[in-house]
Scaffold this active site. Structure first.
Site, mmCIF file in Angstrom:
data_model
loop_
_atom_site.group_PDB
_atom_site.id
_atom_site.type_symbol
_atom_site.label_atom_id
_atom_site.label_comp_id
_atom_site.label_asym_id
_atom_site.label_seq_id
_atom_site.Cartn_x
_atom_site.Cartn_y
_atom_site.Cartn_z
ATOM 1 N N ASP A 107 14.089 4.624 -5.098
ATOM 2 C CA ASP A 107 14.429 3.505 -4.201
ATOM 3 C C ASP A 107 15.414 3.931 -3.110
ATOM 4 O OD1 ASP A 107 12.923 2.170 -6.031
ATOM 5 O OD2 ASP A 107 14.433 0.693 -6.592
ATOM 6 N N ALA A 155 18.967 -0.752 -0.678
ATOM 7 C CA ALA A 155 19.253 -0.963 0.750
ATOM 8 C C ALA A 155 20.726 -1.278 0.959
ATOM 9 C CB ALA A 155 18.382 -2.087 1.298
#
Ligand code: MEV
Length: 317
Positions: free
Chosen positions: A146, A105
């Site tokens: 991810d 992120a």
């Protein structure tokens, strides 16, 4: 000049670790994200202000990896600091912890903020590619699962290949989950290396486990599409067993998984690299979600209530 960008946190529902070897994984963005804000800085360098809330020790532990990651991002984006530098502030509502996609992120948010700041107008594919380079700073040879969830959002079928296979899975309805944090910071590189070593030593045993993991991915995809969350939960439980067999669980993860199941979660498993970090429990409905989160908190652990299938516009899909 200013720039801003976000990257979603993520939860792997099926097949972390197996995905490194080309077995399909199912991953979802969660309703929490990191925000990066870029502004000018007089010294010709990238200055980072990491203001994310974090598991105690997480940021200190990951500092060196973070530096490598940022250098990879700068290199990939061909950013030249011969003029002035840039200051990047990391914030947002995603807690920085292991297993929740914090590193991915932050890479995605940073790539987007820099793209915005330098008016590069990069596409999501380009952002994903840059974030993948950033992820290498955290765990050497990431599968890319991810950063893909963190960039695109939603619920995703992911297969690592020459050209990765990335497909959206549509959920009939948004569904609640709880993530339980063991509070232990885990090293994904070490976890991945451990699996590789054991896999080489016990190839027959691992072949069987990997075959079942592959079957589970296909069964889970169908169950998710049909909204059959009882079946999804059962498959998550089985997936956890496989992850125990390849020795990436821990006693805290197993404990939180059993607490969640005892309080009615449809299924529960570790999520991410394992050996600490987070677990995920499937808890359709706000009431069940509340109950499982409370049970985890009563045991002295942090619980995060969120949903799977969050798209960039913030909808669940
Ligand atoms: C980490 O979130 C997921 C792993 O499968 C590593 C990877 O896919 O790069 C353990």
């Amino acid at each position: 000049m200013k720039g801003e960008g976000i990257g979603f946190g993520k939860a792997i529902l099926f097949n972390e670790h197996f995905v490194v070897y080309g077995i399909p994984a199912i991953v979802s963005a969660i309703g929490k994200y990191t925000v990066a804000k870029a502004s000018s800085f007089e010294v010709p360098e990238l200055k980072l202000n990491d203001n994310r809330d974090a598991t105690p020790g997480y940021k200190e532990d990951k500092l060196e990896q973070q530096k490598t990651s940022i250098n990879n991002i700068i290199k990939r984006m061909n950013i030249d600091f011969s003029g002035e530098g840039v200051e990047v502030e990391l914030g947002g509502n995603l807690y920085a912890a292991s297993g929740i996609g914090a590193s991915a992120a932050s890479c995605v948010a940073m790539a987007r903020a820099l793209s915005d700041y330098y008016a590069l107008d990069l596409s999501d594919d380009e952002i994903n590619d840059i974030a993948y380079e950033g992820e290498k700073g955290y765990h050497g040879t990431p599968s890319g699962v991810d950063n893909t969830a963190s960039t695109f959002g939603g619920l995703i079928w992911f297969e690592k290949a020459e050209t990765n296979i990335i497909e959206k899975i549509s959920l009939p309805n948004p569904v609640e989950i709880v993530m339980g944090n063991t509070g232990k910071i885990a090293d994904t590189t070490a976890a991945v290396a451990g699996v590789r070593e054991r896999k080489e030593k016990n190839s027959d045993k691992y072949k069987k486990i990997f075959n079942r993991a592959e079957n589970i991915a296909y069964l889970a995809k169908r169950a998710l599409q049909e909204g059959d969350y009882r079946e999804v939960g059962k498959l998550m439980n089985e997936n956890h067993k496989l992850l125990q067999q390849i020795e990436v669980s821990s006693k805290e993860l197993d404990f939180l998984v059993s607490v969640a199941r005892n309080y009615g979660a449809f299924g529960a498993k570790l999520t991410g690299g394992g050996l600490g970090g987070n677990m995920i429990a499937l808890t359709p409905g706000k009431e069940l979600q509340e109950e499982v989160a409370n049970a985890i908190e009563k045991e002295g652990f942090q619980a995060l209530k969120t949903v799977i299938g969050v798209s960039r516009s913030g909808d669940s899909q």
